[in-house]
Design a protein around this motif. Structure first.
Motif, short mmCIF file in Angstrom:
data_model
loop_
_atom_site.label_atom_id
_atom_site.label_comp_id
_atom_site.label_asym_id
_atom_site.label_seq_id
_atom_site.Cartn_x
_atom_site.Cartn_y
_atom_site.Cartn_z
N ALA A 28 0.48 19.59 16.95
CA ALA A 28 1.52 18.86 16.21
C ALA A 28 1.34 17.35 16.38
O ALA A 28 1.50 16.58 15.43
N SER A 29 1.00 16.91 17.59
CA SER A 29 0.77 15.48 17.84
C SER A 29 -0.41 14.95 17.03
O SER A 29 -0.36 13.86 16.47
N ILE A 30 -1.47 15.74 16.98
CA ILE A 30 -2.65 15.33 16.22
C ILE A 30 -2.32 15.24 14.73
O ILE A 30 -2.68 14.27 14.06
N ILE A 31 -1.61 16.22 14.22
CA ILE A 31 -1.24 16.22 12.79
C ILE A 31 -0.31 15.05 12.49
O ILE A 31 -0.51 14.33 11.50
N PHE A 32 0.69 14.82 13.33
CA PHE A 32 1.62 13.70 13.12
C PHE A 32 0.88 12.37 13.20
O PHE A 32 1.10 11.48 12.39
N GLY A 33 0.00 12.25 14.18
CA GLY A 33 -0.79 11.02 14.32
C GLY A 33 -1.66 10.75 13.11
O GLY A 33 -1.77 9.62 12.64
N TRP A 34 -2.29 11.80 12.61
CA TRP A 34 -3.15 11.65 11.44
C TRP A 34 -2.34 11.24 10.20
O TRP A 34 -2.74 10.36 9.45
N ALA A 35 -1.18 11.87 10.01
CA ALA A 35 -0.32 11.51 8.87
C ALA A 35 0.16 10.07 9.00
O ALA A 35 0.19 9.32 8.01
N ASN A 36 0.52 9.67 10.19
CA ASN A 36 0.96 8.30 10.42
C ASN A 36 -0.18 7.32 10.15
O ASN A 36 0.02 6.26 9.54
N PHE A 37 -1.37 7.66 10.59
CA PHE A 37 -2.54 6.84 10.37
C PHE A 37 -2.81 6.67 8.87
O PHE A 37 -3.06 5.57 8.39
N ARG A 38 -2.72 7.76 8.12
CA ARG A 38 -2.96 7.71 6.67
C ARG A 38 -1.90 6.84 5.97
O ARG A 38 -2.21 6.08 5.05
N SER A 39 -0.64 6.97 6.39
CA SER A 39 0.41 6.16 5.76
C SER A 39 0.23 4.69 6.10
O SER A 39 0.49 3.82 5.27
N ASP A 40 -0.24 4.39 7.32
CA ASP A 40 -0.52 3.00 7.68
C ASP A 40 -1.66 2.44 6.84
O ASP A 40 -1.62 1.28 6.42
N ILE A 41 -2.67 3.24 6.58
CA ILE A 41 -3.78 2.80 5.74
C ILE A 41 -3.27 2.47 4.33
O ILE A 41 -3.62 1.44 3.76
N GLU A 42 -2.43 3.33 3.78
CA GLU A 42 -1.89 3.10 2.43
C GLU A 42 -1.01 1.85 2.41
O GLU A 42 -1.08 1.05 1.48
N ALA A 43 -0.20 1.67 3.44
CA ALA A 43 0.65 0.48 3.52
C ALA A 43 -0.21 -0.78 3.62
O ALA A 43 0.10 -1.80 2.97
N ASN A 44 -1.28 -0.72 4.39
CA ASN A 44 -2.18 -1.87 4.49
C ASN A 44 -2.88 -2.14 3.17
O ASN A 44 -3.10 -3.30 2.81
N ARG A 45 -3.22 -1.09 2.44
CA ARG A 45 -3.85 -1.26 1.13
C ARG A 45 -2.89 -1.98 0.17
O ARG A 45 -3.29 -2.91 -0.55
N LEU A 46 -1.63 -1.57 0.18
CA LEU A 46 -0.63 -2.22 -0.68
C LEU A 46 -0.39 -3.66 -0.26
O LEU A 46 -0.26 -4.56 -1.10
N ALA A 47 -0.33 -3.91 1.05
CA ALA A 47 -0.12 -5.27 1.54
C ALA A 47 -1.31 -6.16 1.17
O ALA A 47 -1.12 -7.33 0.80
N THR A 48 -2.51 -5.62 1.24
CA THR A 48 -3.69 -6.38 0.86
C THR A 48 -3.66 -6.74 -0.62
O THR A 48 -3.97 -7.88 -1.00
N ALA A 49 -3.26 -5.81 -1.46
CA ALA A 49 -3.15 -6.09 -2.89
C ALA A 49 -2.10 -7.15 -3.15
O ALA A 49 -2.31 -8.08 -3.95
N ALA A 50 -0.96 -7.06 -2.47
CA ALA A 50 0.10 -8.07 -2.64
C ALA A 50 -0.38 -9.43 -2.17
O ALA A 50 -0.11 -10.45 -2.83
N ASN A 51 -1.08 -9.47 -1.04
CA ASN A 51 -1.59 -10.75 -0.53
C ASN A 51 -2.65 -11.34 -1.45
O ASN A 51 -2.70 -12.56 -1.64
#
Length: 99
Positions: A28-51
C-alpha cells in the motif's frame, strides 16, 4: 521441517498474520508513493507550462518597455538640442536682463 538455515541463522519459513500485514502495508505504501509521485510530476508539468507562458509574456513586456525607453531617449535628445539652440540664441543676442 519448516526451518531453514542460512548464513548460520535459523529462518522460520511460516507465513503469519503479522507477515501478511507488513507485506500489505508495504505494498500500500509503494502504491500510494507511486501515485503521489505521478501527481507531483503532473503538477510540475503544469507549473512549467504556466512559467513558460509567464516568461514569454514578460519578454514581450520587456521588449515593449525597451521600445518606450528608446522613444523617450530620442525625445529627450531632441529637447536637449532645442534647449542648446535656445541657449546659443540667447548668448548671441546678449543678456537683456543684465544691469
Amino acid at each position: 521441517m519448516s526451518d531453514q538455515k542460512h548464513f548460520g541463522m535459523d529462518i522460520d519459513m511460516k507465513m503469519s498474520l503479522g507477515n501478511m500485514i507488513v507485506i500489505g502495508t508495504l505494498l500500500a505504501s509503494i502504491i500510494f508513493g507511486w501515485a503521489n509521485f505521478r501527481s507531483d510530476i503532473e503538477a510540475n508539468r503544469l507549473a512549467t507550462a504556466a512559467n513558460t507562458t509567464r516568461i514569454e509574456r514578460l519578454e514581450i513586456q520587456s521588449g515593449e518597455m525597451k521600445d518606450r525607453l528608446t522613444r523617450m531617449e530620442v525625445t529627450l535628445q531632441n529637447v536637449s538640442m532645442q534647449i542648446d539652440r535656445a541657449v546659443r540664441l540667447l548668448e548671441k543676442s546678449g543678456n537683456p536682463t543684465a544691469p
